[in-house]
Design a protein around this motif. Structure first.
Motif, PDB file in Angstrom:
ATOM      1  N   GLN A  58      29.933  35.879  35.075  1.00 23.52           N
ATOM      2  CA  GLN A  58      31.347  35.775  35.456  1.00 23.52           C
ATOM      3  C   GLN A  58      32.196  35.369  34.273  1.00 23.52           C
TER       4      GLN A  58
ATOM      5  N   PRO B  68      36.702  30.603  33.903  1.00 23.03           N
ATOM      6  CA  PRO B  68      37.955  30.500  34.661  1.00 23.03           C
ATOM      7  C   PRO B  68      39.201  30.569  33.781  1.00 23.03           C
TER       8      PRO B  68
ATOM      9  N   ASP C 121      41.428  37.892  33.733  1.00 22.63           N
ATOM     10  CA  ASP C 121      40.616  39.003  34.230  1.00 22.63           C
ATOM     11  C   ASP C 121      41.556  40.176  34.551  1.00 22.63           C
TER      12      ASP C 121
ATOM     13  N   GLY D  54      40.615  42.321  37.553  1.00 24.27           N
ATOM     14  CA  GLY D  54      40.883  41.638  38.816  1.00 24.27           C
ATOM     15  C   GLY D  54      42.374  41.629  39.145  1.00 24.27           C
TER      16      GLY D  54
ATOM     17  N   GLN E  97      44.089  36.218  44.964  1.00 25.33           N
ATOM     18  CA  GLN E  97      43.461  36.403  43.652  1.00 25.33           C
ATOM     19  C   GLN E  97      42.174  37.193  43.808  1.00 25.33           C
ATOM     20  N   THR E  98      41.847  37.976  42.790  1.00 21.18           N
ATOM     21  CA  THR E  98      40.599  38.742  42.773  1.00 21.18           C
ATOM     22  C   THR E  98      39.917  38.497  41.436  1.00 21.18           C
ATOM     23  N   ARG E  99      38.624  38.208  41.481  1.00 19.78           N
ATOM     24  CA  ARG E  99      37.858  38.067  40.229  1.00 19.78           C
ATOM     25  C   ARG E  99      36.693  39.049  40.306  1.00 19.78           C
TER      26      ARG E  99
ATOM     27  N   SER F  83      33.135  40.407  38.717  1.00 17.62           N
ATOM     28  CA  SER F  83      32.018  39.939  37.904  1.00 17.62           C
ATOM     29  C   SER F  83      30.886  40.956  37.973  1.00 17.62           C
TER      30      SER F  83
END
Lengths: 84, 84
Positions: B9, B12, B16, B19, B36-38, B40
């Motif tokens: 990932q 923080p 991103d 994302g 929010q979208t992350r 990985s």
């Protein structure tokens, strides 16, 4: 708030060229116990909602319409509460 | 046989962009509860070994040398037995 933890993976019958490339690299680096590598996407989406049923329905729609290719990929997800 | 389940990932503090693009698309599609979208990577490696300690050490080496960018990414993994 809820977080959707989504796994988007290639169907087992679909060749994973990126995974194959990593396996070959690992063999070249001497990791000869490695049998197979599969590379997938892991996506976290935070929702401003505590309604699990609604967020679950939205996440399914999001996967179907944007995140997963129905021809080659499958997905599954779980929901987790975020303490704010 | 053991399977290493590896999550790589972005830290923080690292932006991103992929994302962010997904979040924007979802807002445009009407999913306005998305905060929010992350995005990985999730990687599964199968090892021809039952020695958890050795496989754990090898997986750490593999992440450090190939799978994760130490400047921008973190990783964690768990091992699972594969029934053959």
């Amino acid at each position: 708030m809820l977080k959707a933890k989504i796994f988007v993976q290639l169907k087992p019958s679909v060749l994973d060229p990126q995974g194959k490339a990593v396996t070959n690299s690992l063999h070249n680096l001497g990791f000869d116990k490695v049998l197979q590598t599969r590379i997938s996407k892991y996506i976290e989406i935070n929702f401003d909602s505590d309604d699990r049923e609604d967020v679950s329905r939205q996440t399914t729609k999001i996967c179907d319409s944007l995140l997963a290719n129905p021809n080659t990929e499958t997905y599954h997800f779980e929901l987790e509460e975020i303490k704010s």
